[in-house]
Design a protein around this motif. Structure first.
Motif, PDB file in Angstrom:
ATOM      1  N   ASP A 160      27.791 -22.323   7.234  1.00  0.00           N
ATOM      2  CA  ASP A 160      26.752 -21.674   8.141  1.00  0.00           C
ATOM      3  C   ASP A 160      26.525 -22.228   9.575  1.00  0.00           C
ATOM      4  O   ASP A 160      26.693 -21.507  10.463  1.00  0.00           O
ATOM      5  CB  ASP A 160      25.212 -21.508   7.312  1.00  0.00           C
ATOM      6  CG  ASP A 160      24.490 -20.598   8.289  1.00  0.00           C
ATOM      7  OD1 ASP A 160      24.816 -19.446   8.458  1.00  0.00           O
ATOM      8  OD2 ASP A 160      23.388 -20.965   8.322  1.00  0.00           O
ATOM      9  N   THR A 170      27.714 -15.492   2.847  1.00  0.00           N
ATOM     10  CA  THR A 170      27.279 -16.491   4.044  1.00  0.00           C
ATOM     11  C   THR A 170      27.729 -16.168   5.405  1.00  0.00           C
ATOM     12  O   THR A 170      27.255 -15.903   6.346  1.00  0.00           O
ATOM     13  CB  THR A 170      27.938 -17.911   3.709  1.00  0.00           C
ATOM     14  OG1 THR A 170      27.500 -18.539   2.644  1.00  0.00           O
ATOM     15  CG2 THR A 170      27.566 -19.004   4.917  1.00  0.00           C
ATOM     16  N   GLU A 191      25.802 -12.736   6.212  1.00  0.00           N
ATOM     17  CA  GLU A 191      24.578 -13.144   6.710  1.00  0.00           C
ATOM     18  C   GLU A 191      24.674 -13.737   8.418  1.00  0.00           C
ATOM     19  O   GLU A 191      23.921 -13.326   9.396  1.00  0.00           O
ATOM     20  CB  GLU A 191      23.850 -14.241   6.139  1.00  0.00           C
ATOM     21  CG  GLU A 191      23.358 -13.907   4.846  1.00  0.00           C
ATOM     22  CD  GLU A 191      22.331 -12.711   4.886  1.00  0.00           C
ATOM     23  OE1 GLU A 191      20.994 -13.349   5.221  1.00  0.00           O
ATOM     24  OE2 GLU A 191      22.443 -11.381   4.866  1.00  0.00           O
ATOM     25  N   LEU A 204      19.496 -12.319  -0.726  1.00  0.00           N
ATOM     26  CA  LEU A 204      21.005 -12.415  -1.068  1.00  0.00           C
ATOM     27  C   LEU A 204      21.440 -11.273  -2.011  1.00  0.00           C
ATOM     28  O   LEU A 204      22.111 -10.404  -2.038  1.00  0.00           O
ATOM     29  CB  LEU A 204      21.970 -13.450  -0.945  1.00  0.00           C
ATOM     30  CG  LEU A 204      21.614 -14.106   0.344  1.00  0.00           C
ATOM     31  CD1 LEU A 204      22.440 -15.505   0.236  1.00  0.00           C
ATOM     32  CD2 LEU A 204      21.748 -13.362   1.718  1.00  0.00           C
ATOM     33  N   LYS A 221      20.618  -7.626  -1.160  1.00  0.00           N
ATOM     34  CA  LYS A 221      21.426  -7.513  -0.283  1.00  0.00           C
ATOM     35  C   LYS A 221      22.804  -6.825  -0.743  1.00  0.00           C
ATOM     36  O   LYS A 221      23.350  -5.963  -0.266  1.00  0.00           O
ATOM     37  CB  LYS A 221      21.365  -8.250   1.026  1.00  0.00           C
ATOM     38  CG  LYS A 221      21.221  -7.520   2.196  1.00  0.00           C
ATOM     39  CD  LYS A 221      21.353  -8.875   3.360  1.00  0.00           C
ATOM     40  CE  LYS A 221      20.512  -8.407   4.516  1.00  0.00           C
ATOM     41  NZ  LYS A 221      20.661  -9.660   5.498  1.00  0.00           N
TER      42      LYS A 221
END
Length: 194
Positions: free
Chosen positions: A94, A125, A128, A168, A171
């Motif tokens: 990230d 990851t 996002e 997450l 989502k």
């Protein structure tokens, strides 16, 4: 009443042959002390062919039977994985993504992706940070074709999701219904990138 165990024993020479064979096929070093594991995993193959010794079975492998070779590799490779298994790795990913120039194409290779949990964790990851419509791709490979089939299905028991953060999970995962009750599927928003 006595019980006779007709299960063949794996000799030291046979184990050494298998270790050399596995190393030549995969690069994996099969260390001494794994004899019981090997016998447990290969016993069914001997019975399948009606063989009474590992030497007979190894001759078959040595003759180059490609299907049996692939099966042996699948049986003797250990595949351990889970979603978000190494959190520090994903924190690093990230942070690395945050430093990339905008609109930078990203391709990531998960070399030992096992049954796919790492691939889908990387996908979460990336999504996002870069969005589901971003220019990113993940390539997952593994020496075991059996576990790759699971990764491609992207369908897991709900219990596998324990480490996925709730936001997450909501989502990027779909809860199974009917015959898929008790399972979750990875969202197509992610699977189209892998």
């Amino acid at each position: 009443s006595t019980s006779t165990d007709t299960r063949p024993e794996l000799s030291a020479d046979e184990f050494a042959w298998l270790a050399r064979f596995l190393h030549a096929m995969t690069g994996i070093d099969l260390k001494p002390g794994k004899e019981a594991m090997v016998m447990g995993r290969l016993d069914r193959r001997l019975r399948h062919f009606g063989l009474t010794s590992y030497a007979e079975y190894f001759r078959r492998l040595g003759d180059g039977d490609p299907l049996e070779t692939r099966l042996v590799v699948d049986l003797l490779t250990t595949n351990e994985t889970s979603f978000f298994r190494e959190p520090a790795h994903f924190d690093f990913l990230d942070a690395w993504l945050a430093d990339l120039p905008r609109n930078q194409r990203v391709r990531i290779w998960s070399a030992a992706s096992s049954s796919g949990e790492e691939v889908w964790t990387i996908a979460m990851t990336l999504a996002e940070r870069l969005g589901t419509d971003g220019d990113w791709e993940i390539v997952g490979t593994d020496i075991s074709s059996r576990v790759l089939e699971t990764a491609q299905r992207a369908l897991y028991p709900v219990e596998a999701a324990q480490r996925i953060p709730q936001n997450l999970l909501r989502k990027y995962c779909l809860k199974g219904r009917d015959e898929y009750e008790g399972y979750l599927a990875i969202s197509p928003a992610l699977t189209e990138h892998a």
